[in-house]
Design a protein around this motif. Sequence first.
Motif, mmCIF file in Angstrom:
data_model
loop_
_atom_site.group_PDB
_atom_site.id
_atom_site.type_symbol
_atom_site.label_atom_id
_atom_site.label_comp_id
_atom_site.label_asym_id
_atom_site.label_seq_id
_atom_site.Cartn_x
_atom_site.Cartn_y
_atom_site.Cartn_z
ATOM 1 N N VAL A 17 0.836 -1.205 0.000
ATOM 2 C CA VAL A 17 0.000 0.000 0.000
ATOM 3 C C VAL A 17 0.874 1.261 0.000
ATOM 4 C CG1 VAL A 17 -2.023 -1.020 1.105
ATOM 5 C CG2 VAL A 17 -0.169 -0.160 2.520
ATOM 6 N N PRO A 18 0.313 2.384 -0.452
ATOM 7 C CA PRO A 18 1.071 3.646 -0.441
ATOM 8 C C PRO A 18 1.406 4.092 0.979
ATOM 9 C CG PRO A 18 -0.860 3.802 -1.878
ATOM 10 C CD PRO A 18 -1.008 2.538 -1.076
ATOM 11 N N ARG A 19 2.417 4.937 1.070
ATOM 12 C CA ARG A 19 2.760 5.558 2.356
ATOM 13 C C ARG A 19 1.925 6.817 2.606
ATOM 14 N NH1 ARG A 19 7.437 3.569 4.776
ATOM 15 N NH2 ARG A 19 8.710 2.207 3.459
ATOM 16 N N TYR A 20 1.250 7.285 1.583
ATOM 17 C CA TYR A 20 0.343 8.426 1.690
ATOM 18 C C TYR A 20 1.007 9.659 2.299
ATOM 19 C CZ TYR A 20 -3.433 5.473 0.086
ATOM 20 O OH TYR A 20 -4.219 4.642 -0.676
ATOM 21 N N THR A 21 2.128 10.061 1.694
ATOM 22 C CA THR A 21 2.697 11.369 2.005
ATOM 23 C C THR A 21 2.049 12.439 1.134
ATOM 24 O OG1 THR A 21 4.515 10.908 0.481
ATOM 25 C CG2 THR A 21 4.892 10.452 2.820
ATOM 26 N N SER A 22 1.174 12.027 0.238
ATOM 27 C CA SER A 22 0.357 12.954 -0.543
ATOM 28 C C SER A 22 -0.910 12.207 -0.942
ATOM 29 C CB SER A 22 1.084 13.421 -1.805
ATOM 30 O OG SER A 22 1.200 12.356 -2.747
ATOM 31 N N TYR A 23 -1.912 12.986 -1.378
ATOM 32 C CA TYR A 23 -3.096 12.391 -1.993
ATOM 33 C C TYR A 23 -3.594 13.331 -3.076
ATOM 34 C CZ TYR A 23 -7.484 10.281 -3.094
ATOM 35 O OH TYR A 23 -8.506 9.681 -3.794
ATOM 36 N N PRO A 24 -3.720 12.851 -4.309
ATOM 37 C CA PRO A 24 -3.337 11.515 -4.753
ATOM 38 C C PRO A 24 -1.827 11.297 -4.615
ATOM 39 C CG PRO A 24 -4.753 12.585 -6.376
ATOM 40 C CD PRO A 24 -4.335 13.636 -5.397
ATOM 41 N N THR A 25 -1.423 10.039 -4.657
ATOM 42 C CA THR A 25 -0.009 9.711 -4.528
ATOM 43 C C THR A 25 0.718 10.016 -5.837
ATOM 44 O OG1 THR A 25 -0.461 7.426 -5.150
ATOM 45 C CG2 THR A 25 -0.472 7.948 -2.806
ATOM 46 N N ALA A 26 2.034 10.144 -5.754
ATOM 47 C CA ALA A 26 2.839 10.555 -6.910
ATOM 48 C C ALA A 26 2.642 9.675 -8.149
ATOM 49 C CB ALA A 26 4.310 10.619 -6.512
ATOM 50 N N PRO A 27 2.441 8.333 -8.026
ATOM 51 C CA PRO A 27 2.216 7.556 -9.248
ATOM 52 C C PRO A 27 0.986 7.988 -10.044
ATOM 53 C CG PRO A 27 2.817 6.101 -7.434
ATOM 54 C CD PRO A 27 2.608 7.460 -6.848
ATOM 55 N N GLN A 28 0.104 8.758 -9.423
ATOM 56 C CA GLN A 28 -1.095 9.232 -10.126
ATOM 57 C C GLN A 28 -0.854 10.548 -10.875
ATOM 58 O OE1 GLN A 28 -3.571 7.197 -10.269
ATOM 59 N NE2 GLN A 28 -2.809 5.810 -8.678
ATOM 60 N N PHE A 29 0.316 11.166 -10.685
ATOM 61 C CA PHE A 29 0.599 12.428 -11.372
ATOM 62 C C PHE A 29 0.677 12.173 -12.878
ATOM 63 C CE2 PHE A 29 3.075 14.362 -7.537
ATOM 64 C CZ PHE A 29 1.922 14.283 -6.779
ATOM 65 N N ARG A 30 0.200 13.125 -13.657
ATOM 66 C CA ARG A 30 0.135 12.965 -15.105
ATOM 67 C C ARG A 30 0.613 14.230 -15.815
ATOM 68 N NH1 ARG A 30 -0.136 8.613 -13.553
ATOM 69 N NH2 ARG A 30 -1.743 7.015 -13.851
ATOM 70 N N ASP A 31 0.861 14.094 -17.136
ATOM 71 C CA ASP A 31 1.155 15.253 -17.965
ATOM 72 C C ASP A 31 -0.050 16.185 -17.946
ATOM 73 O OD1 ASP A 31 3.506 13.961 -18.577
ATOM 74 O OD2 ASP A 31 2.795 13.191 -20.500
ATOM 75 N N GLY A 32 0.175 17.412 -18.325
ATOM 76 C CA GLY A 32 -0.916 18.376 -18.340
ATOM 77 C C GLY A 32 -0.752 19.444 -17.284
ATOM 78 N N ILE A 33 0.099 19.182 -16.314
ATOM 79 C CA ILE A 33 0.500 20.196 -15.339
ATOM 80 C C ILE A 33 1.946 20.542 -15.651
ATOM 81 C CG2 ILE A 33 0.847 20.764 -12.911
ATOM 82 C CD1 ILE A 33 -2.078 20.384 -13.654
ATOM 83 N N GLY A 34 2.173 21.770 -16.071
ATOM 84 C CA GLY A 34 3.517 22.176 -16.466
ATOM 85 C C GLY A 34 3.875 23.546 -15.933
ATOM 86 N N ALA A 35 4.842 24.177 -16.576
ATOM 87 C CA ALA A 35 5.330 25.476 -16.119
ATOM 88 C C ALA A 35 4.233 26.540 -16.053
ATOM 89 C CB ALA A 35 6.484 25.937 -17.016
ATOM 90 N N PRO A 36 3.312 26.618 -17.028
ATOM 91 C CA PRO A 36 2.275 27.669 -16.929
ATOM 92 C C PRO A 36 1.385 27.507 -15.690
ATOM 93 C CG PRO A 36 2.425 26.824 -19.175
ATOM 94 C CD PRO A 36 3.242 25.920 -18.331
ATOM 95 N N GLU A 37 0.967 26.272 -15.411
ATOM 96 C CA GLU A 37 0.127 26.037 -14.235
ATOM 97 C C GLU A 37 0.892 26.362 -12.964
ATOM 98 O OE1 GLU A 37 -1.566 24.069 -17.627
ATOM 99 O OE2 GLU A 37 0.450 23.898 -16.766
ATOM 100 N N PHE A 38 2.159 25.929 -12.904
ATOM 101 C CA PHE A 38 2.982 26.191 -11.729
ATOM 102 C C PHE A 38 3.130 27.692 -11.491
ATOM 103 C CE2 PHE A 38 7.257 26.762 -9.825
ATOM 104 C CZ PHE A 38 7.087 26.035 -8.657
ATOM 105 N N ALA A 39 3.428 28.441 -12.556
ATOM 106 C CA ALA A 39 3.582 29.883 -12.427
ATOM 107 C C ALA A 39 2.274 30.537 -11.983
ATOM 108 C CB ALA A 39 4.053 30.470 -13.752
ATOM 109 N N SER A 40 1.156 30.051 -12.521
ATOM 110 C CA SER A 40 -0.147 30.592 -12.132
ATOM 111 C C SER A 40 -0.427 30.342 -10.659
ATOM 112 C CB SER A 40 -1.249 29.976 -12.994
ATOM 113 O OG SER A 40 -2.528 30.357 -12.543
ATOM 114 N N TRP A 41 -0.130 29.127 -10.195
ATOM 115 C CA TRP A 41 -0.381 28.799 -8.789
ATOM 116 C C TRP A 41 0.512 29.621 -7.865
ATOM 117 C CZ3 TRP A 41 -0.545 22.720 -9.475
ATOM 118 C CH2 TRP A 41 -1.724 22.388 -10.163
#
Length: 451
Positions: A17-41
């Motif tokens: 099972v995951p260690r759940y240091t995040s939710y969703p866990t890192a294996p669920q991260f996907r393309d589509g979040i990049g530099a523009p989103e990061f800069a906006s946040w």
Amino acid sequence: MTPDKQLERLGLFDAKVPRYTSYPTAPQFRDGIGAPEFASWLGQIPAGSAISLYLHVPFCRRLCWFCACRTQGTQSEDPVIAYARTLRDEIALLARHLPDNVTLSRLHWGGGTPTLLPPDEILRLTEAIFSVAPMAPGGEFSVEIDPNEADEARLDALAQAGMTRASIGVQDFDPEIQKAIGRDQSYALTKRISDGLRARGITSLNADILYGLPHQDRARIADSVQKLLSLGPDRVALYGYAHVPWMSRRQQLIPSESLPTPQERLALFDTARALFAADGYDEIGIDHFALPSDGLAKTWKEGRLRRNFQGFTDDQSGVLVGLGASSISRFPQGYAQNAPATAAYTKAIREGRFSVAKGHAFQGEDLMRGRIIEALMCDFRVSGTELTRDFGASPARLAALFDAASARFGDMVLRDGADLIIPPRGRPLTRMIARMFDAYDSAKAQHSAAV
């Protein structure tokens, strides 16, 4: 039925099972979040906020066989110095996007081996960081320290830079176990570094120790814990060794037949746990221990304990910005992860853009489910009233979620009005119970043992 038999029947000794240091866990991260989103946040951080900053140094002089972190070996300082230059460029890029008057509630350097940085680079990096965001009142600056790579000059530089807390990796003091995991580190060396830190005014010390290592038994872990206790750490993380040779090739050097069984792993944890308790440490969440005087214990008693990529924390900031290759940032809007490969990370920064390669934008019930999982891991209790207040969850929806956990785990979970509780007998199952609230398919992700 004995407690171990009941835990076995519920699948503890077979589960991954995951260690759940995040939710969703890192294996669920996907393309589509990049530099523009990061800069906006970044731009949406309120002016004057206190945020957390994590800086990742991926280099090691030697690659310990037990480690599954994303690291790379080097025998020369040249790539470390070049990487530090890139980090300063990333900090300058960050400065152009941060709102005014942002301060740091926490600054943490991890790795890899941050103490591979030469003393002058340590000072340049901290100067660059603090010129963009100074420490907030009561803020902490912590650094992960490998005693094998921490000479007097580096300790002097860290103290001069303003480090307030050191985190010392121990793993185990037994020579045979150290040889089996590729990590030679004597008790005498560890004590010398610990004493050196305290002599420089760094009075807050963390330590990491592992259970489930090859050749480890109850007598050996008891000896290592007692040696560790003699150093007087303020906090201890008692992590289970994650044997994942399919993810970390170097772990193939550790013979699987030398590893304790899942049942033995649980006994090792309980042995260490009892020694920490006997020495006056409070048990924090699923695998941390802290002296009552430490901020982690105080926060836990106040019901404000949190969990992030460094484990349990007393940091209350809602924003964590990650610097360096593979670092993960967390915003109220979601997660963003930098390119894992150092070359790809460096290329992006040199081109004047953030290196974010993937991530996750929160949607649906993500925030509510993440809070349920965090509360279980931190407090072994989920407040239905809190979930209704903070996320608008209906009592019927929560009842359905909690009923599913009760049906799966029986009296290992309890209901107290609108709350869900994991009693002491069920706490070895915490990560498995938390998985009941994970809406993402983790079947393809290869996680570590539940115990």
